[in-house]
Enzyme design. Structure first.
Site, short mmCIF file in Angstrom:
data_model
loop_
_atom_site.label_atom_id
_atom_site.label_comp_id
_atom_site.label_asym_id
_atom_site.label_seq_id
_atom_site.Cartn_x
_atom_site.Cartn_y
_atom_site.Cartn_z
N GLY A 144 -10.94 -1.83 -9.08
CA GLY A 144 -11.57 -0.72 -9.77
C GLY A 144 -12.34 0.21 -8.67
O GLY A 144 -12.89 0.83 -9.64
N HIS A 219 8.56 12.39 -1.89
CA HIS A 219 9.25 11.68 -2.83
C HIS A 219 7.87 11.40 -3.50
O HIS A 219 7.23 12.07 -3.66
CB HIS A 219 9.36 10.06 -2.98
CG HIS A 219 8.16 9.51 -1.84
ND1 HIS A 219 8.07 9.37 -0.76
CD2 HIS A 219 7.09 8.97 -2.78
CE1 HIS A 219 7.07 8.82 -0.38
NE2 HIS A 219 6.76 8.19 -2.02
N ASP A 307 3.02 12.48 4.10
CA ASP A 307 3.27 11.50 4.50
C ASP A 307 5.30 11.63 4.32
O ASP A 307 5.45 12.43 3.86
CB ASP A 307 2.98 10.44 2.75
CG ASP A 307 3.32 9.08 2.82
OD1 ASP A 307 2.89 8.46 3.48
OD2 ASP A 307 4.12 8.80 1.91
N GLU A 336 2.69 12.38 9.34
CA GLU A 336 3.33 11.10 9.36
C GLU A 336 4.47 11.02 9.86
O GLU A 336 5.12 11.15 9.23
CB GLU A 336 3.25 9.74 8.68
CG GLU A 336 3.23 8.72 8.45
CD GLU A 336 4.08 7.61 7.30
OE1 GLU A 336 3.12 6.60 7.51
OE2 GLU A 336 4.26 8.35 6.43
N HIS A 402 -3.68 1.93 6.32
CA HIS A 402 -3.28 0.83 4.76
C HIS A 402 -2.25 0.13 5.06
O HIS A 402 -0.81 -0.28 4.42
CB HIS A 402 -3.29 1.72 3.85
CG HIS A 402 -2.65 2.75 4.32
ND1 HIS A 402 -2.06 3.85 5.24
CD2 HIS A 402 -1.40 3.52 3.57
CE1 HIS A 402 -2.14 4.98 4.32
NE2 HIS A 402 -0.67 4.41 3.76
N ASP A 403 -1.76 0.60 6.29
CA ASP A 403 0.28 0.47 6.24
C ASP A 403 0.55 -0.67 7.67
O ASP A 403 1.50 -1.28 7.29
CB ASP A 403 0.74 1.32 7.11
CG ASP A 403 1.01 2.33 6.13
OD1 ASP A 403 1.56 2.37 4.60
OD2 ASP A 403 1.43 3.37 6.17
N ASP A 447 0.44 -4.74 5.03
CA ASP A 447 0.22 -4.71 3.68
C ASP A 447 0.87 -5.59 2.61
O ASP A 447 2.07 -6.39 3.24
CB ASP A 447 1.01 -3.73 4.28
CG ASP A 447 1.10 -3.04 2.14
OD1 ASP A 447 0.78 -3.50 1.29
OD2 ASP A 447 2.50 -2.16 2.26
N ARG A 451 -5.96 -4.51 2.65
CA ARG A 451 -6.47 -3.85 1.77
C ARG A 451 -7.11 -4.34 0.75
O ARG A 451 -6.92 -3.92 -0.38
CB ARG A 451 -4.84 -2.95 0.56
CG ARG A 451 -3.80 -2.40 1.46
CD ARG A 451 -3.17 -1.41 0.52
NE ARG A 451 -1.81 -1.15 1.65
CZ ARG A 451 -0.59 -0.52 0.81
NH1 ARG A 451 -0.62 -0.34 -0.09
NH2 ARG A 451 -0.22 -0.42 1.62
#
Length: 544
Positions: A144, A219, A307, A336, A402-403, A447, A451
């Site tokens: 959330g 993508h 990205d 990146e 986050h990776d 990951d 997270r």
């Protein structure tokens, strides 16, 4: 090491022979670093006519003198000094590679919106889980987090010392991470709406914070209008040429008849729900440029993070860079790229990149002890010297994201080691970036475990205070650390030494040995230093 240089068309006439010869000057160079196989020397010269030819006079450790020229190594003779020079025929633009000055004094903070803070429960997705920082998220879980949560905590980030917000994707998508974009022109409803985003940007700017958004242009999402049209209409779709499709008719990627579920089209990695865009297609380029400029013109964002930037067409990135610079002077573009990045850093594509090569060297010494201090220093010197100074100053230096696994987890839960590594990157050339929750001492494996929902219970606690001190130090000496020169070495006692020279002179020592080391410093910032000895896992920074 000396530089032999001059204007290629400037001559002087020999009195005895009346023959004009090239007029050159000789200047000593300064050794600025030692890499794994190379030493680095530097000298700044100014050429009045925007052109130069030059070669190097080198003295070997055995006393031999040679010239290094455009034709290789030759004997250092008067005749050879006049020919075979390297040449820059003409500087078409003296400052062709420009990077934003504001970025060099920025401390970035990476926000994964779905896990930062839940400020508005009315937009929670169905099946949202309780906010629990101790939870171990699954790939499909939602908690959330939203933009209202970020807005609610801007003052907390300002107190921490942050002046740059880097957002993971916020556009409409089906996943929790939002890297599978459905609509680039809309805020994901789980996060809020455009009015809320506009208010967030304005409030950030009012606090002196820049805003960087994540552009996923390699993508697009499986549920996007474009890809759904291709699934419906096949090779007759007006979007068919937007993708790299290998065979028709297309079947759902999870259909057993489809070669065991393997997609019939190119994707990001092997993710069938992320079909790869054909960024060499002019129509795709125009579409993506419209997106890139829309968010600058409409909401006044300050930077794009790109990205999977290394898999996108170079021609498109050149158009992208021109379009963003025309929209906003001193706009920042960060790609990146996980490997050597010089092809993108020639002044026409990116300002800098996410500095993963830097990250890996720091982690392998400070956090996991996989390489020696000397080896790390040499590799970091090689990395620093790989790029122009103006690009190096805006590389995005992170320790986690986050990776990747969080730094505390990589450090085996050792808080002192994690803080020592963090302090080290805050003394380096480049823009330091904190991943949300680092200031709260959060842990997490790769990951998706990295997270976890933000642990707000640690706000203002000792770990927060220590991170705040590191951030504030960088802000206090932003000009020196953002633009000054950098020299790394290992001294005779095994301490890693960092020297930064510019508006002031900074000297820092980091003890990654197993023993306390005698040291006399007047610290501006320290850990494990008692005024006489620097303890293992400690650091001390002095500024004169």
């Amino acid at each position: 090491m000396s530089l032999i240089y001059g204007d290629p068309y400037m001559t002087v006439t020999d009195a005895a022979t009346t023959t004009p010869t090239w007029k050159y000057s000789v200047a000593d160079m300064v050794k600025v670093g030692e890499g794994q196989t190379d030493d680095y020397w530097s000298l700044r010269v100014k050429m009045p006519y925007h052109r130069i030819q030059y070669q190097f006079a080198v003295e070997g450790s055995d006393g031999q003198h040679v010239l290094l020229s455009d034709r290789g190594i030759r004997a250092d003779t008067a005749e050879n000094r006049l020919k075979n020079n390297f040449r820059v025929p003409y500087f078409q633009e003296v400052d062709r590679v420009k990077t934003p000055d504001w970025a060099k004094t920025t401390v970035w903070y990476q926000i994964f919106p779905e896990r930062f803070a839940n400020g508005d429960q009315s937009n929670d997705p169905q099946g949202v889980k309780p906010w629990n920082p101790e939870d171990h998220p699954g790939r499909e879980d939602f908690y959330g987090g939203d933009l209202q949560g970020v807005l609610d905590h801007l003052d907390d980030l300002q107190r921490l010392g942050i002046n740059g917000l880097y957002f993971c994707p916020i556009f409409k998508a089906s996943s929790n991470h939002k890297y599978d974009t459905i609509d680039y022109f809309d805020i994901d409803p789980d996060f809020g709406d455009k009015d809320l985003f506009e208010r967030l940007v304005n409030e950030a700017h009012r606090r002196g914070m820049k805003v960087m958004l994540d552009a996923v242009f390699n993508h697009i999402g499986y549920q996007s209008l474009q890809w759904q049209d291709v699934l419906k209409n096949g090779d007759s779709s007006r979007f068919a040429s937007w993708f790299h499709i290998n065979s028709y008719p297309l079947t759902p990627f999870n259909d057993p008849s489809n070669n065991g579920g393997n997609p019939q089209y190119d994707t990001f990695a092997f993710e069938p729900h992320m079909p790869k865009l054909n960024t060499a297609n002019p129509d795709v380029q125009d579409y993506l440029l419209e997106i890139a400029t829309y968010w600058i013109k409409t909401f006044d964002i300050d930077a794009w993070r790109l990205d999977v930037a290394n898999e996108v067409d170079h021609h498109f990135w050149r158009r992208f860079y021109q379009a963003t610079q025309q929209c906003k002077k001193d706009f920042l573009v960060i790609g990146e790229v996980w490997h050597s990045s010089q092809p993108w850093l020639n002044g026409d594509q990116f300002s800098g990149v996410m500095n993963y090569a830097f990250t890996e060297q720091v982690e392998e010494h400070f956090l996991t002890s996989q390489q020696t201090a000397q080896n790390m220093v040499e590799l970091l010197t090689d990395q620093l010297m790989m790029y122009r100074q103006q690009n190096a100053q805006v590389m995005l230096n992170t320790l986690d994201s986050h990776d990747t696994a969080r730094i505390l987890t990589v450090a085996g839960g050792d808080e002192k080691r994690a803080l020592q590594a963090l302090a080290f990157i805050f003394t380096q050339t480049g823009m330091p970036c904190i991943y949300y929750g680092t200031e709260m001492g959060m842990s997490g494996d790769n990951d998706p475990d990295c997270r976890k929902p933000m642990d707000w219970s640690q706000l203002g606690q000792p770990i927060w205070q220590k991170v705040h001190e590191i951030v504030q130090f960088r802000r206090d000496y932003a000009q020196l650390l953002g633009t000054g020169s950098t020299r790394l070495s290992v001294n005779s006692t095994g301490l890693i030494k960092v020297e930064r020279v510019g508006s002031a002179h900074l000297t820092a020592y980091f003890n990654t040995t197993n023993n306390a080391v005698p040291l006399s410093m007047e610290p501006k910032l320290a850990q494990g230093y008692d005024g006489e000895n620097l303890a293992p896992k400690g650091f001390v920074i002095e500024v004169i």
